[in-house]
Design a protein around this motif. Structure first.
Motif, PDB file in Angstrom:
ATOM      1  N   UNK A   1      -3.020  -0.264   8.894  1.00 40.71           N
ATOM      2  CA  UNK A   1      -4.260   0.222   9.520  1.00 40.71           C
ATOM      3  C   UNK A   1      -5.329   0.321   8.434  1.00 40.71           C
ATOM      4  N   UNK A   2      -6.408  -0.409   8.650  1.00 38.29           N
ATOM      5  CA  UNK A   2      -7.466  -0.492   7.631  1.00 38.29           C
ATOM      6  C   UNK A   2      -8.649   0.416   7.952  1.00 38.29           C
ATOM      7  N   UNK A   3      -8.544   1.183   9.018  1.00 37.85           N
ATOM      8  CA  UNK A   3      -9.665   2.050   9.420  1.00 37.85           C
ATOM      9  C   UNK A   3      -9.933   3.111   8.357  1.00 37.85           C
ATOM     10  N   UNK A   4     -11.192   3.362   8.121  1.00 37.01           N
ATOM     11  CA  UNK A   4     -11.524   4.455   7.203  1.00 37.01           C
ATOM     12  C   UNK A   4     -11.497   5.756   8.011  1.00 37.01           C
ATOM     13  N   UNK A   5     -11.465   6.854   7.273  1.00 37.27           N
ATOM     14  CA  UNK A   5     -11.466   8.164   7.934  1.00 37.27           C
ATOM     15  C   UNK A   5     -12.674   8.295   8.871  1.00 37.27           C
ATOM     16  N   UNK A   6     -13.842   7.818   8.400  1.00 36.99           N
ATOM     17  CA  UNK A   6     -15.047   7.990   9.222  1.00 36.99           C
ATOM     18  C   UNK A   6     -14.996   7.092  10.459  1.00 36.99           C
TER      19      UNK A   6
ATOM     20  N   UNK B   1      -4.509  -9.387   9.534  1.00 35.74           N
ATOM     21  CA  UNK B   1      -3.839  -8.400   8.670  1.00 35.74           C
ATOM     22  C   UNK B   1      -3.735  -8.922   7.249  1.00 35.74           C
ATOM     23  N   UNK B   2      -3.341 -10.180   7.134  1.00 34.23           N
ATOM     24  CA  UNK B   2      -3.172 -10.760   5.788  1.00 34.23           C
ATOM     25  C   UNK B   2      -4.504 -10.786   5.056  1.00 34.23           C
ATOM     26  N   UNK B   3      -5.559 -11.201   5.778  1.00 29.98           N
ATOM     27  CA  UNK B   3      -6.879 -11.300   5.149  1.00 29.98           C
ATOM     28  C   UNK B   3      -7.348  -9.920   4.688  1.00 29.98           C
ATOM     29  N   UNK B   4      -7.173  -8.921   5.541  1.00 34.19           N
ATOM     30  CA  UNK B   4      -7.627  -7.564   5.172  1.00 34.19           C
ATOM     31  C   UNK B   4      -6.816  -7.027   3.986  1.00 34.19           C
ATOM     32  N   UNK B   5      -5.509  -7.278   4.006  1.00 32.67           N
ATOM     33  CA  UNK B   5      -4.642  -6.782   2.918  1.00 32.67           C
ATOM     34  C   UNK B   5      -5.011  -7.461   1.599  1.00 32.67           C
ATOM     35  N   UNK B   6      -5.402  -8.742   1.707  1.00 34.78           N
ATOM     36  CA  UNK B   6      -5.735  -9.495   0.488  1.00 34.78           C
ATOM     37  C   UNK B   6      -7.002  -8.954  -0.174  1.00 34.78           C
ATOM     38  N   UNK B   7      -7.799  -8.187   0.567  1.00 38.72           N
ATOM     39  CA  UNK B   7      -9.017  -7.604  -0.026  1.00 38.72           C
ATOM     40  C   UNK B   7      -8.651  -6.595  -1.109  1.00 38.72           C
ATOM     41  N   UNK B   8      -7.386  -6.167  -1.092  1.00 41.69           N
ATOM     42  CA  UNK B   8      -6.874  -5.374  -2.213  1.00 41.69           C
ATOM     43  C   UNK B   8      -6.989  -3.870  -2.090  1.00 41.69           C
ATOM     44  N   UNK B   9      -7.686  -3.351  -1.080  1.00 42.15           N
ATOM     45  CA  UNK B   9      -7.833  -1.896  -0.965  1.00 42.15           C
ATOM     46  C   UNK B   9      -6.550  -1.231  -0.476  1.00 42.15           C
ATOM     47  N   UNK B  10      -6.598   0.076  -0.485  1.00 40.76           N
ATOM     48  CA  UNK B  10      -5.448   0.819   0.049  1.00 40.76           C
ATOM     49  C   UNK B  10      -5.512   0.775   1.576  1.00 40.76           C
TER      50      UNK B  10
END
Ligand code: GLU
Length: 281
Positions: free
Chosen positions: A98-103, A131-140
């Motif tokens: 899940x890549x959603x930020x708290x806000x 999912x792969x593309x978002x994960x590859x961005x490197x963030x937590x």
């Protein structure tokens, strides 16, 4: 069957009367039946937990005379085990990133269609490519349980509540809870389930505020092939205004009471009174 109970405070503050009630109930349950009362320090949240609170928890329990059996389990000593449990769940295909930020989550919950106060499942619908593309961005990112898929994988997920009986599981109440983070972190829900099994706990006594979490925990136990303890959720002790005691509101701590000259016998007497009142509810 030997009774094994536990008290599992988070190392995020000093204990207050509500904690003492949980600990005392678990301790009594074990002592009356000749079982074991275990202590576990839940200190995995490195941003909120402090070692000084560990010492204060032990001091308070000793002061109250609530002795524990065996070694204290300190969660931060077992991080690889929680990671392995997370991988086991991943192998069952019930997790998603899940890549959603708290806000973003707060906004989704605040929207008129947001409905219930739980994660709306935004990232559940991402494709594998996304999912792969978002994960590859490197963030937590967070790792969530897909409750819908989990419920397809598990049949019976009810549990026994002491003095009440069998309760049907409703893990959808908390929904897709966070079980870990990419940055090698595991969540409370995962660690508590892992540890209750690792410590062979047969009876969990804890506050009513964790009743919904229990439904999630039982589902996780089934997914991980772990036994389900019997549960007892006690009413929360409230302050003079009827609000539950909370560390963040500076509720009277056991340490503060001790320093003000209150005796351990007085505190235990107060707990007995509360318990008798609860028994008549
Ligand atoms: N560590 C949790 C807390 O202090 C309680 C864990 C449990 O009883 O399962 O709120």
């Amino acid at each position: 069957m030997e009774v094994i109970t536990r008290f599992a405070p988070s190392s995020t503050g000093h204990l207050h009367l509500g904690h003492a009630y949980s600990a005392w109930l678990g301790w009594q349950r074990a002592r009356i039946s000749g079982g074991n009362f275990l202590l576990r320090l839940e200190d995995i949240d490195s941003t909120r937990c402090k070692p000084e609170f560990n010492n204060s928890i032990l001091e308070d329990l000793r002061w109250l005379g609530l002795d524990w059996d065996g070694d204290i389990r300190v969660q931060s000593d077992f991080l690889p085990d929680y990671r392995a449990a997370l991988q086991k769940l991943d192998a069952r295909g019930v997790l998603y990133p899940c890549f959603c930020s708290r806000s973003e989550i707060t906004r989704a919950l605040a929207a008129p269609h947001g409905g219930e106060q739980k994660y709306p499942g935004t990232c559940r619908h991402l494709t594998l490519g996304e999912r792969k593309a978002r994960a590859a961005e490197g963030g937590n990112y967070a790792i969530r349980l897909n409750v819908e898929l989990a419920l397809e994988a598990v049949k019976d997920f009810g549990f026994y509540e002491e003095d009440i009986g069998y309760i049907d599981g409703r893990p959808e109440t908390l929904g897709d809870v966070v079980l870990g983070r990419r940055a090698n972190k595991a969540s409370y829900h995962l660690c508590v389930v892992h540890d209750d099994a690792a410590q062979k706990v047969t009876h969990v006594t804890r506050g009513q505020d964790l009743f919904d979490a229990t439904h999630t925990h039982v589902l996780l136990q089934r997914l991980l092939g772990l036994p389900t303890p019997t549960y007892a959720h006690h009413p929360l002790i409230t302050d003079a205004d009827g609000r539950r005691l909370a560390k963040r509101d500076g509720a009277a701590t056991l340490r503060g009471m001790r320093e003000a000259g209150v005796s351990a016998a007085t505190v235990l007497g107060q707990l007995r009174v509360v318990d008798r009142q609860n028994a008549t509810l």
